[in-house]
Design a protein around this motif. Structure first.
Motif, mmCIF file in Angstrom:
data_model
loop_
_atom_site.group_PDB
_atom_site.id
_atom_site.type_symbol
_atom_site.label_atom_id
_atom_site.label_comp_id
_atom_site.label_asym_id
_atom_site.label_seq_id
_atom_site.Cartn_x
_atom_site.Cartn_y
_atom_site.Cartn_z
ATOM 1 N N ASP B 218 0.843 -1.213 0.000
ATOM 2 C CA ASP B 218 0.000 0.000 0.000
ATOM 3 C C ASP B 218 0.870 1.253 0.000
ATOM 4 O O ASP B 218 1.293 1.713 -1.040
ATOM 5 N N ASP B 219 1.162 1.815 1.178
ATOM 6 C CA ASP B 219 1.929 3.057 1.239
ATOM 7 C C ASP B 219 3.434 2.768 1.257
ATOM 8 O O ASP B 219 3.871 1.720 1.737
ATOM 9 N N ALA B 220 4.209 3.733 0.772
ATOM 10 C CA ALA B 220 5.658 3.679 0.950
ATOM 11 C C ALA B 220 5.972 4.132 2.377
ATOM 12 O O ALA B 220 5.173 4.820 3.012
ATOM 13 N N VAL B 221 7.141 3.743 2.878
ATOM 14 C CA VAL B 221 7.450 4.050 4.273
ATOM 15 C C VAL B 221 7.612 5.553 4.486
ATOM 16 O O VAL B 221 7.148 6.108 5.497
ATOM 17 N N GLY B 222 8.219 6.247 3.545
ATOM 18 C CA GLY B 222 8.356 7.700 3.679
ATOM 19 C C GLY B 222 7.011 8.397 3.629
ATOM 20 O O GLY B 222 6.779 9.408 4.296
ATOM 21 N N GLU B 223 6.113 7.814 2.836
ATOM 22 C CA GLU B 223 4.740 8.312 2.750
ATOM 23 C C GLU B 223 4.056 8.155 4.115
ATOM 24 O O GLU B 223 3.312 9.041 4.563
ATOM 25 N N ALA B 224 4.314 7.023 4.783
ATOM 26 C CA ALA B 224 3.748 6.791 6.114
ATOM 27 C C ALA B 224 4.265 7.845 7.096
ATOM 28 O O ALA B 224 3.502 8.375 7.921
ATOM 29 N N PHE B 225 5.555 8.155 7.002
ATOM 30 C CA PHE B 225 6.103 9.222 7.847
ATOM 31 C C PHE B 225 5.398 10.544 7.578
ATOM 32 O O PHE B 225 5.007 11.255 8.499
ATOM 33 N N ASP B 226 5.227 10.874 6.293
ATOM 34 C CA ASP B 226 4.580 12.145 5.947
ATOM 35 C C ASP B 226 3.147 12.206 6.481
ATOM 36 O O ASP B 226 2.715 13.217 7.029
ATOM 37 N N LYS B 227 2.411 11.095 6.311
ATOM 38 C CA LYS B 227 1.012 11.093 6.732
ATOM 39 C C LYS B 227 0.891 11.121 8.247
ATOM 40 O O LYS B 227 0.041 11.820 8.800
ATOM 41 N N ALA B 228 1.763 10.361 8.940
ATOM 42 C CA ALA B 228 1.722 10.358 10.403
ATOM 43 C C ALA B 228 2.082 11.741 10.932
ATOM 44 O O ALA B 228 1.454 12.252 11.873
ATOM 45 N N GLY B 238 7.392 15.202 6.386
ATOM 46 C CA GLY B 238 7.176 14.569 7.678
ATOM 47 C C GLY B 238 8.384 13.838 8.239
ATOM 48 O O GLY B 238 8.552 13.783 9.457
ATOM 49 N N GLY B 239 9.229 13.263 7.360
ATOM 50 C CA GLY B 239 10.318 12.418 7.843
ATOM 51 C C GLY B 239 11.213 13.099 8.864
ATOM 52 O O GLY B 239 11.260 12.701 10.033
ATOM 53 N N CYS B 266 8.434 -11.018 2.514
ATOM 54 C CA CYS B 266 9.152 -9.780 2.822
ATOM 55 C C CYS B 266 8.355 -8.539 2.435
ATOM 56 O O CYS B 266 8.918 -7.452 2.308
ATOM 57 N N ASP B 267 7.041 -8.669 2.250
ATOM 58 C CA ASP B 267 6.268 -7.493 1.861
ATOM 59 C C ASP B 267 6.033 -6.570 3.051
ATOM 60 O O ASP B 267 6.170 -6.954 4.215
ATOM 61 N N PHE B 268 5.674 -5.327 2.724
ATOM 62 C CA PHE B 268 5.414 -4.301 3.737
ATOM 63 C C PHE B 268 3.985 -3.802 3.600
ATOM 64 O O PHE B 268 3.385 -3.894 2.534
ATOM 65 N N SER B 269 3.481 -3.223 4.686
ATOM 66 C CA SER B 269 2.198 -2.528 4.646
ATOM 67 C C SER B 269 2.249 -1.432 5.710
ATOM 68 O O SER B 269 2.701 -1.660 6.822
ATOM 69 N N PHE B 270 1.834 -0.242 5.341
ATOM 70 C CA PHE B 270 1.893 0.848 6.321
ATOM 71 C C PHE B 270 0.570 1.579 6.509
ATOM 72 O O PHE B 270 0.467 2.450 7.354
ATOM 73 N N SER B 271 -0.461 1.224 5.728
ATOM 74 C CA SER B 271 -1.693 2.009 5.845
ATOM 75 C C SER B 271 -2.380 1.758 7.180
ATOM 76 O O SER B 271 -2.988 2.662 7.747
ATOM 77 N N GLY B 272 -2.269 0.517 7.716
ATOM 78 C CA GLY B 272 -2.882 0.232 9.009
ATOM 79 C C GLY B 272 -2.203 1.011 10.139
ATOM 80 O O GLY B 272 -2.860 1.471 11.082
ATOM 81 N N LEU B 273 -0.904 1.161 10.039
ATOM 82 C CA LEU B 273 -0.163 1.922 11.046
ATOM 83 C C LEU B 273 -0.602 3.389 11.046
ATOM 84 O O LEU B 273 -0.814 3.999 12.094
ATOM 85 N N LYS B 274 -0.784 3.911 9.841
ATOM 86 C CA LYS B 274 -1.244 5.299 9.696
ATOM 87 C C LYS B 274 -2.620 5.460 10.343
ATOM 88 O O LYS B 274 -2.866 6.427 11.086
ATOM 89 N N THR B 275 -3.509 4.489 10.101
ATOM 90 C CA THR B 275 -4.861 4.547 10.687
ATOM 91 C C THR B 275 -4.782 4.488 12.213
ATOM 92 O O THR B 275 -5.497 5.215 12.910
ATOM 93 N N ALA B 276 -3.891 3.627 12.721
ATOM 94 C CA ALA B 276 -3.736 3.517 14.173
ATOM 95 C C ALA B 276 -3.265 4.853 14.764
ATOM 96 O O ALA B 276 -3.731 5.268 15.831
ATOM 97 N N VAL B 277 -2.367 5.532 14.067
ATOM 98 C CA VAL B 277 -1.907 6.848 14.550
ATOM 99 C C VAL B 277 -3.090 7.813 14.596
ATOM 100 O O VAL B 277 -3.266 8.568 15.559
ATOM 101 N N ARG B 278 -3.941 7.746 13.566
ATOM 102 C CA ARG B 278 -5.099 8.637 13.553
ATOM 103 C C ARG B 278 -5.984 8.381 14.769
ATOM 104 O O ARG B 278 -6.456 9.317 15.421
ATOM 105 N N HIS B 279 -6.182 7.103 15.109
ATOM 106 C CA HIS B 279 -7.021 6.768 16.267
ATOM 107 C C HIS B 279 -6.386 7.255 17.561
ATOM 108 O O HIS B 279 -7.076 7.766 18.446
#
Lengths: 239, 412
Positions: B218-228, B238-239, B266-279
């Motif tokens: 889903d999201d790239a890790v740097g994108e997750a930093f920006d969104k968080a 954001g980084g 070895c896949d990644f996923s960061f959208s759930g982490l972003k949602t958790a930060v929002r909560h």
């Protein structure tokens, strides 16, 4: 003087080489896509046909639009790269100027000239010139329905020229046909910007010339986030 | 590499084989700053810099590299002895900040407005003329196409006018090969490519030879930093802002998920982490976050990302550790590699597996021209070059054989 000119602002791109005002070689490319692939090969072909080495070019010239942003940037980045690498001067010529000067003098004699360029939006860009091809004002955006009044105001400005009997030139004319119906004695010349004309205009420019930048005539399409001023433009932001 | 390549110069003629950033110029505004006084930088009107051109200049390949694929306009000169002769980076950050992200059209305009001036500046700083250059490289993709076009056309024009080879460099490969410029790392190595646009684990078997082991779905890790960071009210980009906010924060205070941790592959996923930060943010008192809460949440977020990346790298190491030749290095590259918490965490992972962790200096993790020049140089000495009909590529996967990850689009 050897001048290499390029233009990729419109639907037709062109590369031309003139030697002492005479066209030595030219190539045209009539698709709106693929200029990034074709432009350098076209330049090489023109140089080869003219038997001219790139180091022998005295001046470079480029069309600065207005036109498609991608094509504009392809041509101007190329031209600036050529000028940087050869140390030769580079001159930017607007599409309006190239269209006006590309007209046969016999056809435009004693007529006001209005160069009309398709903006790829509803409303084309235009600039008026008097019968001696002195600009009548800065380029403007035509608005649908307002064109005759706008043209008259624009073309009868300080120089006192008259739109009646004007000659319109450019690829934006088709969008204006309905607005032009009531104006008598109008000559319409749909035409593309021609690199050979750009080379001719560059030959008589004084140096040093300003570094060419695209004539965008439109701000970037983008929306400021909520709560910020000037949030009336639409567009996309990537993060 | 075991054999002595044909381009090698006798060791007695080699200049110091050290990684030596002679000119690293970086700016945080639309105006770039010249190299600081005393750095060895010089204007075009003075003599040769004492530490500048190598004595072996006629024997050492020098490549000009241009980078214009996102929001940095950059030009650099790198030589075959792994020296950065000049590295000029103009950040467009101030132009994009009001929009909270990179605006493609604004970026494209800025690249065209500044690139030729930056090339001139880099060449002046290096004391190098076009006659001294052996090739011109530009990022040919992937990236924002309007900007890529500017760099590619400028490079093609210079190469054509000076009768030089042109190399279209894959931006991701430029990041991947940076450790060979900075640390002379031999192939093969395991690479975590972590940036605002990508998050992939790759085996790097050679120049142009990549096997993708995993990618974000889903999201790239740097994108997750920006969104968080945005959710925490930290601004853009954001980084670095999140990393600064996390300093002194309690990484254990907020319970955040470790997406994909323990899962096979070895896949990644960061959208759930972003949602958790929002909560977590929603659970906190309304209005601006208290500095304490913000520091703790930022630190907790970084810890979650670090754990996730560590788990995925661990899996990747297990997957390749039996390979021959043996994989000795775990490398991180891309803008996210500038994050110190993540570097420390991944260092531990590498050590646990008896591997060496390698990351470029932070200034060479973010986009720059030196990495493009180096990747171009690596290709040139293998005899690779691109035609002047090269078409800029918005999408250009390193491993074309890898299956597309549907949720990640071009990021995979």
């Amino acid at each position: 003087m050897k001048i290499l000119a390029l233009d990729a602002a419109g639907a037709v791109s062109s590369v031309a080489l003139t030697i002492d005002g005479r066209l030595a070689a030219r190539r045209d490319y009539d698709r709106a896509r693929g200029q990034a692939e074709i432009l350098i090969p076209l330049i090489e072909a023109v140089l080869a046909e003219a038997g001219c080495a790139i180091d022998a070019i005295d001046r470079f010239a480029v069309g600065i639009g207005p036109g498609g942003f991608t094509g504009l940037r392809i041509a101007i980045a190329t031209a600036r790269g050529l000028a940087l690498a050869t140390g030769r001067p580079l001159i930017g010529i607007s599409g309006f100027e190239a269209l006006a000067h590309g007209l046969d003098p016999a056809i435009r004699r004693n007529r006001t000239v209005v160069a009309v360029i398709d903006s790829q939006r509803a409303d084309p860009y235009l600039q008026g010139f008097d019968a001696d091809l002195v600009p009548l004002g800065a380029p403007i955006t035509a608005t649908a329905g307002s064109l005759p009044a706008l043209l008259i105001r624009h073309a009868t400005g300080p120089a006192g020229a008259d739109l009646v009997g004007a000659i319109l030139v450019g690829d934006g004319i088709d969008r204006l046909r309905a607005d032009l119906a009531g104006i008598p004695d109008l000559v319409l010349r749909p035409a593309a910007v021609d690199a050979a004309v750009i080379a001719g205009r560059a030959e008589c420019r004084p140096l040093p010339a300003p570094l060419p930048s695209p004539l965008y005539l439109r701000p970037p399409d983008v929306t400021l986030p909520a709560g910020q001023p000037d949030a009336d433009r639409s567009g996309q932001v990537v993060s | 590499m075991t054999e002595v390549p044909h381009w090698a110069v006798p060791s007695s003629r080699r200049a110091r084989p050290v990684f030596d950033i002679l000119f690293l110029v970086r700016s945080r505004s639309s105006d770039y700053i010249s190299a600081p006084e005393g750095s060895g930088a010089r204007g075009p009107d003075t003599g040769m810099p004492e530490t500048g051109m190598p004595e072996t200049e006629s024997l050492s390949m020098i490549v000009l590299g241009l980078e214009t694929s996102c929001d940095e306009t950059a030009a650099a000169l790198v030589d075959e002895q792994r020296r950065i002769l000049a590295n000029v980076v103009l950040s467009q950050l101030a132009d994009h900040r009001p929009y909270g992200g990179v605006v493609p059209e604004i970026a494209a305009r800025a690249h065209l407005a500044h690139l030729d001036r930056l090339i001139r500046e880099a060449m002046d700083q290096a004391g190098v003329g076009f006659d001294d250059i052996d090739g011109v490289a530009a990022t040919g993709g992937p990236g924002l196409i309007g900007g890529v076009i500017v760099g590619v056309m400028t490079a093609k024009a210079i190469a054509m006018a000076r009768h030089l080879p042109f190399v279209a460099v894959n931006h991701l490969e430029a990041h991947a090969l940076t450790v060979r410029l900075t640390d002379d790392i031999a192939f093969p190595f395991l690479l975590l490519l972590a940036s605002g646009g990508h998050c992939q684990l790759l085996m790097v078997d050679g120049v142009g030879q990549y096997r993708r082991l995993g990618t974000t779905i889903d999201d790239a890790v740097g994108e997750a930093f920006d969104k968080a960071a945005k959710l925490m009210g930290l601004g853009y980009p954001g980084g670095p802002l999140l990393e600064r906010a996390a300093a002194g924060g309690d990484p254990t205070r907020f319970d955040l998920p470790r997406p994909m941790k323990g899962r096979p592959g070895c896949d990644f996923s960061f959208s759930g982490l972003k949602t958790a930060v929002r909560h977590r943010v929603a659970d906190l008192p309304e209005g601006a976050l208290h500095p304490r809460d913000r520091a703790d949440l930022a630190a907790s977020f970084q810890a979650a990302v670090a754990d996730t990346l560590a788990d995925r790298c661990h899996r990747a190491i297990l997957a390749v550790q039996a390979e021959s030749p043996p994989v000795r290095n775990l490398v991180i590259a891309g803008g996210v590699a500038a994050n110190h918490t993540l570097r420390d965490r991944l260092t531990r992972v590498a050590v646990e597996h008896g591997m060496e962790f390698v990351a470029p200096p932070p200034a060479l993790c973010t986009d720059n021209g030196a990495m493009v020049a180096w990747a171009g140089l690596e290709h040139l000495r293998l005899g690779h070059q691109a035609g002047f009909d090269f078409a800029p590529r918005p999408r250009w996967p390193l491993d074309p054989a890898a299956a597309p990850a549907r949720g990640a689009g071009v990021k995979a």
